[in-house]
Design a protein around this motif. Structure first.
Motif, PDB file in Angstrom:
ATOM      1  N   ASP A  91      -1.871 -41.962 -55.649  1.00 49.42           N
ATOM      2  CA  ASP A  91      -1.274 -40.421 -56.178  1.00 49.42           C
ATOM      3  C   ASP A  91      -2.914 -40.111 -57.391  1.00 49.42           C
ATOM      4  O   ASP A  91      -2.717 -38.723 -57.297  1.00 49.42           O
ATOM      5  N   ALA A  92      -3.923 -40.392 -57.380  1.00 51.63           N
ATOM      6  CA  ALA A  92      -4.897 -40.038 -57.826  1.00 51.63           C
ATOM      7  C   ALA A  92      -6.011 -39.410 -56.895  1.00 51.63           C
ATOM      8  O   ALA A  92      -6.529 -38.335 -57.360  1.00 51.63           O
ATOM      9  N   PHE A  93      -5.543 -40.036 -55.589  1.00 50.01           N
ATOM     10  CA  PHE A  93      -6.342 -38.949 -54.644  1.00 50.01           C
ATOM     11  C   PHE A  93      -5.705 -38.444 -53.840  1.00 50.01           C
ATOM     12  O   PHE A  93      -4.778 -38.339 -53.908  1.00 50.01           O
ATOM     13  N   THR A  94      -6.831 -36.886 -53.891  1.00 47.29           N
ATOM     14  CA  THR A  94      -5.855 -35.361 -53.369  1.00 47.29           C
ATOM     15  C   THR A  94      -6.364 -34.940 -52.493  1.00 47.29           C
ATOM     16  O   THR A  94      -5.635 -33.563 -51.716  1.00 47.29           O
ATOM     17  N   VAL A 142      10.111 -27.304 -55.478  1.00 44.79           N
ATOM     18  CA  VAL A 142       9.017 -27.501 -54.856  1.00 44.79           C
ATOM     19  C   VAL A 142       7.553 -26.814 -54.695  1.00 44.79           C
ATOM     20  O   VAL A 142       7.498 -26.785 -55.776  1.00 44.79           O
ATOM     21  N   PHE A 143       6.372 -28.181 -54.023  1.00 46.31           N
ATOM     22  CA  PHE A 143       5.846 -28.005 -54.129  1.00 46.31           C
ATOM     23  C   PHE A 143       4.793 -27.596 -53.079  1.00 46.31           C
ATOM     24  O   PHE A 143       4.067 -28.461 -51.968  1.00 46.31           O
ATOM     25  N   SER A 179      -2.603 -27.521 -58.066  1.00 44.90           N
ATOM     26  CA  SER A 179      -3.382 -26.990 -57.616  1.00 44.90           C
ATOM     27  C   SER A 179      -3.959 -25.950 -56.297  1.00 44.90           C
ATOM     28  O   SER A 179      -2.633 -25.564 -56.414  1.00 44.90           O
ATOM     29  N   ASN A 180      -4.852 -25.393 -57.086  1.00 44.47           N
ATOM     30  CA  ASN A 180      -5.540 -24.064 -56.381  1.00 44.47           C
ATOM     31  C   ASN A 180      -5.092 -24.439 -54.361  1.00 44.47           C
ATOM     32  O   ASN A 180      -5.624 -24.093 -53.950  1.00 44.47           O
ATOM     33  N   TYR A 181      -5.616 -26.089 -54.372  1.00 43.31           N
ATOM     34  CA  TYR A 181      -5.892 -26.264 -53.243  1.00 43.31           C
ATOM     35  C   TYR A 181      -4.665 -27.363 -52.219  1.00 43.31           C
ATOM     36  O   TYR A 181      -3.936 -28.029 -53.200  1.00 43.31           O
ATOM     37  N   ASP A 182      -4.814 -27.583 -51.139  1.00 41.83           N
ATOM     38  CA  ASP A 182      -3.285 -28.772 -50.338  1.00 41.83           C
ATOM     39  C   ASP A 182      -4.159 -29.632 -51.236  1.00 41.83           C
ATOM     40  O   ASP A 182      -5.597 -30.249 -51.562  1.00 41.83           O
TER      41      ASP A 182
END
Length: 271
Positions: free
Chosen positions: A105-108, A174-175, A238-241
């Motif tokens: 979960d640290a990698f996005t 939701v995300f 986050s502003n990105y996926d």
């Protein structure tokens, strides 16, 4: 006949595994909270990992394969798994450890594969990594690490939670920017059965073969349950996926054991 021992066999995943395997193997399991069914079933054994050492059960049962689907205190789980590792080394047996996508979960920026480096920002993910790292020091034939995304299915805790929140008139969190995969309990039990039967080794990622935004997935689940206009609380971190998905690359299962997001939705919402 192989003897299988499921730690956490009274839980959602553990009990589904017990039902899948008990007709084919000498299958035993543990339970924590007493009830008449477990107390009267001689294949189930009471175990409180915070006060008991699992070594006694292991020495009495001498299982060939241990499946760990425990929940509860992280410290107690770590201690229990180190006792299991001692048993594996002593008798040359095997552990199947149910891990989580949260070890990444640290990698996005991308989905994660079996032999990618693990790194987690969450306490839960770091706890899973600690046990994984201990297992990775064992000979390959003595462990499987099965990394799971969210597990759904008819009557699953996640489906019950969605129904409860909607029935209370509360918004579902939701995300929209989180890209995930998921799985369904019946397919998962079939995959574990195959891994045991074929004596497969190493690390497996047992999620759907395709990815979806988490909000879209939850919306499909809600619609499948008959909730056409659920109330959502959109959370943007986050502003990105951001990816939280585990995909197979090195250890793939046969096509009949693959599952898609739409199959997860259908299996989880069928009447």
């Amino acid at each position: 006949m192989k003897r299988i021992f499921i730690l956490g066999a009274s839980g959602f995943i553990g009990n589904a595994l017990y039902k899948e395997l008990c007709s084919y193997f000498d299958t035993h399991g543990t339970y924590h909270t007493a009830n008449d069914f477990f107390e009267s079933n001689h294949q189930f054994h009471h175990f409180d990992m915070e006060y008991e050492n699992v070594e006694i059960l292991l020495e009495n049962l001498r299982p060939d394969v241990i499946i760990s689907s425990l929940r509860g205190s992280f410290d107690a789980q770590v201690e229990t798994h180190f006792s299991i590792i001692n048993y594996l080394l002593k008798y040359d047996k095997k552990l199947i450890f149910l891990s989580s996508a949260n070890v990444f979960d640290a990698f996005t920026n991308y989905p994660s594969y079996e032999y990618d480096k693990t790194l987690s920002q969450s306490v839960y993910g770091r706890f899973k990594i600690k046990i994984e790292n201990a297992l990775l020091r064992l000979p390959n034939h003595q462990y499987n690490i099965l990394r799971l995304p969210m597990v759904f299915g008819k009557g699953s805790p996640r489906i019950k939670e969605i129904k409860t929140v909607i029935d209370l008139g509360e918004p579902l969190e939701v995300f929209p920017n989180v890209v995930i995969n998921a799985t369904e309990i019946q397919k998962l039990t079939q995959q574990v059965h195959y891994i045991i039967n074929r004596s497969r080794q190493g690390v497996f990622h047992l999620g759907s073969t395709d990815l979806v935004h988490q909000r879209d997935f939850i919306l499909d689940i809600c619609e499948g349950l008959g909730f056409d206009s659920p109330l959502f609380k959109n959370v943007y971190d986050s502003n990105y996926d951001r990816f939280l998905a585990v995909l197979p690359k090195d250890n793939k299962l046969p096509k009949n054991l693959h599952i898609s997001i739409q199959q997860v939705v259908k299996a989880s919402t069928k009447l």
